[in-house]
Write a protein that holds these residues in place. Sequence first.
Motif, PDB file in Angstrom:
ATOM      1  N   ASN A  27       0.811  -1.220   0.000  1.00  0.00           N
ATOM      2  CA  ASN A  27       0.000   0.000   0.000  1.00  0.00           C
ATOM      3  C   ASN A  27       0.845   1.271   0.000  1.00  0.00           C
ATOM      4  O   ASN A  27       0.295   2.366  -0.161  1.00  0.00           O
ATOM      5  CB  ASN A  27      -0.929   0.022   1.219  1.00  0.00           C
ATOM      6  CG  ASN A  27      -2.189  -0.777   0.993  1.00  0.00           C
ATOM      7  OD1 ASN A  27      -3.084  -0.370   0.275  1.00  0.00           O
ATOM      8  ND2 ASN A  27      -2.253  -1.959   1.604  1.00  0.00           N
ATOM      9  N   THR A 146     -14.313   0.970  -1.942  1.00  0.00           N
ATOM     10  CA  THR A 146     -14.143  -0.417  -2.398  1.00  0.00           C
ATOM     11  C   THR A 146     -14.068  -0.484  -3.915  1.00  0.00           C
ATOM     12  O   THR A 146     -13.197  -1.159  -4.479  1.00  0.00           O
ATOM     13  CB  THR A 146     -15.309  -1.295  -1.901  1.00  0.00           C
ATOM     14  OG1 THR A 146     -15.376  -1.233  -0.479  1.00  0.00           O
ATOM     15  CG2 THR A 146     -15.114  -2.741  -2.333  1.00  0.00           C
ATOM     16  N   LEU A 149     -10.651   1.080  -5.118  1.00  0.00           N
ATOM     17  CA  LEU A 149      -9.510   0.216  -4.856  1.00  0.00           C
ATOM     18  C   LEU A 149      -9.566  -1.050  -5.700  1.00  0.00           C
ATOM     19  O   LEU A 149      -8.550  -1.491  -6.260  1.00  0.00           O
ATOM     20  CB  LEU A 149      -9.457  -0.149  -3.371  1.00  0.00           C
ATOM     21  CG  LEU A 149      -9.139   0.991  -2.409  1.00  0.00           C
ATOM     22  CD1 LEU A 149      -9.319   0.540  -0.969  1.00  0.00           C
ATOM     23  CD2 LEU A 149      -7.727   1.498  -2.620  1.00  0.00           C
ATOM     24  N   SER A 261     -12.744   5.191   9.185  1.00  0.00           N
ATOM     25  CA  SER A 261     -11.917   4.074   9.651  1.00  0.00           C
ATOM     26  C   SER A 261     -12.146   3.782  11.123  1.00  0.00           C
ATOM     27  O   SER A 261     -12.292   2.617  11.528  1.00  0.00           O
ATOM     28  CB  SER A 261     -10.433   4.393   9.402  1.00  0.00           C
ATOM     29  OG  SER A 261     -10.180   4.709   8.057  1.00  0.00           O
ATOM     30  N   SER A 305      -9.180   0.992   4.222  1.00  0.00           N
ATOM     31  CA  SER A 305      -8.991  -0.328   3.612  1.00  0.00           C
ATOM     32  C   SER A 305      -8.445  -1.341   4.616  1.00  0.00           C
ATOM     33  O   SER A 305      -8.499  -2.554   4.369  1.00  0.00           O
ATOM     34  CB  SER A 305      -8.046  -0.225   2.413  1.00  0.00           C
ATOM     35  OG  SER A 305      -6.825   0.388   2.783  1.00  0.00           O
ATOM     36  N   GLY A 308     -10.994  -4.024   5.549  1.00  0.00           N
ATOM     37  CA  GLY A 308     -11.071  -5.217   4.705  1.00  0.00           C
ATOM     38  C   GLY A 308     -10.003  -6.229   5.064  1.00  0.00           C
ATOM     39  O   GLY A 308     -10.253  -7.439   5.083  1.00  0.00           O
ATOM     40  N   TYR A 357      -9.844  -6.770  -0.135  1.00  0.00           N
ATOM     41  CA  TYR A 357     -10.803  -5.666  -0.139  1.00  0.00           C
ATOM     42  C   TYR A 357     -12.219  -6.117  -0.490  1.00  0.00           C
ATOM     43  O   TYR A 357     -13.154  -5.323  -0.394  1.00  0.00           O
ATOM     44  CB  TYR A 357     -10.339  -4.566  -1.091  1.00  0.00           C
ATOM     45  CG  TYR A 357      -9.094  -3.850  -0.593  1.00  0.00           C
ATOM     46  CD1 TYR A 357      -8.780  -3.823   0.764  1.00  0.00           C
ATOM     47  CD2 TYR A 357      -8.226  -3.217  -1.472  1.00  0.00           C
ATOM     48  CE1 TYR A 357      -7.646  -3.187   1.221  1.00  0.00           C
ATOM     49  CE2 TYR A 357      -7.090  -2.572  -1.019  1.00  0.00           C
ATOM     50  CZ  TYR A 357      -6.805  -2.561   0.329  1.00  0.00           C
ATOM     51  OH  TYR A 357      -5.685  -1.927   0.793  1.00  0.00           O
ATOM     52  N   MET A 360     -14.321  -5.612   2.486  1.00  0.00           N
ATOM     53  CA  MET A 360     -14.763  -4.260   2.802  1.00  0.00           C
ATOM     54  C   MET A 360     -16.119  -3.960   2.169  1.00  0.00           C
ATOM     55  O   MET A 360     -16.870  -3.124   2.663  1.00  0.00           O
ATOM     56  CB  MET A 360     -13.731  -3.238   2.319  1.00  0.00           C
ATOM     57  CG  MET A 360     -13.894  -1.875   2.963  1.00  0.00           C
ATOM     58  SD  MET A 360     -12.416  -0.859   2.850  1.00  0.00           S
ATOM     59  CE  MET A 360     -12.298  -0.629   1.083  1.00  0.00           C
TER      60      MET A 360
END
Length: 461
Positions: A27, A146, A149, A261, A305, A308, A357, A360
């Motif tokens: 990431n 989601t 990404l 988050s 993220s 997820g 992910y 998520m």
Amino acid sequence: MMEQLKSRYSFSVLLAGVQWLFFLFTNTVMVPLSIGHALGLAPGEIAGSMQRSFILTGILCIVQLIWGHRYALMDGPAGVWWGLVLSICASAPAMGLSLGSVAASLTSGFVLSSILVIILTLCGFLKVLQRIFTPIVMGVYLLLLTFQLANTFFKGMIGYDQTGKWDLSLAGLSLFIIVVVAIIHIKGKGKFGQFSLLSGIVVGWIAYAILFGGGESARSVAEGANGVWHWFPWGTPQLEPGIILVGLIAGLVNMTNTLTSLIAASKMYQRETTEKQYRRSFLFTNFFSILGGCLGLIPFGTFASSIGFLENTKVLRRAALFAGSVMFILVGVFPSLSGWLAQLPLSVGNAVLFAAYLQMFGTAIRTFQGAVFNPKTIYRVALPVLIGISIMNIPSSAFTEFPPLLTPILSNGLVIGVVMVIILENFVRWDKYETKIPQKEMNSAAESAVKEKVATATSVN
């Protein structure tokens, strides 16, 4: 017996830490690399920025674990800022600015936006933000994130290039990796299922080496570094009003990312996040963003993220992220380690993250539980989500006719979707359009269901 349990626990934490290490690396690695190329930086400068990014990301994660929000969540280079910087660099010629001026103005934007967020946090703006960020807003945000990404990692795992072509061999390997991760996650017994992502990386890396040999991987940071620590490597900060304004907006959007988050994490950990946790999280993130801006790094943010990742691994222990963060710092300190880890094929990393992910998406759907949807109220979710996804699928070249300074915002489907859902939630009384079932009808329906079950059981007997 106790020694055996401690040994097993330590080994489990170590494995989970390695899993976190790959998540942090995958990431983070592309952010300084892509921004460095967009700004025309020399290879040595890019290598140094990557090492600084690794070290500061690892330290910030540890600080947040111990003194900040105290959740196992990644804090790293913010995706909102990443897309914004790349968009501004692409628009530099239209704005009549050189890349050097853009870089120097971005440094000012990073620092000033972080200072603004710190001031707002200390002035109690979080309470306003919490009232605005309803479950519907959070659900729309997570859905759009989601999709964004998944689209990025899907292109990476199939080898999609600028010519519009994709590599069928890589796509087949990526599909195999996703199946491996899914099977281990669903069928894995005991703690084995918690390491589905790590297993996918190991199996995928070995399969890639067998099928393709070396080659397609993240660029090594071990070569060509001209030193790690440089104060204002992008030049003396400048004040370009348009870039500063867009930067302040990005800082506010990044606040919503952190808030999402922490709200999602509180549900996973089944405990309420306190005001002190929120405040400390924002303060630490933005103090590091100021430091990072002075060192040529984009501002930090808490990664939604990560939810997820946690949903997939089921490893909520903070010790695991602590171990992974320490390893990540060492990767940044020692270029030889960075060079080894950079050999991870990007298609393998993208395939594993794509699988992570997927979880998520479920988190986003669950945030809508309790909401009443009918042909009228569905607009509160469908309109911002579908418009946001539509903008995501429009090429950036289609926005060339827009004012250059507005392009980074207007071309960002995530930002537009979130702004739209916030407006809809605060200016439309959706409860007036909700069709609610009277209590008598609900009781009658429940009694009918019970009678039907009794009749069915009687006929079977």
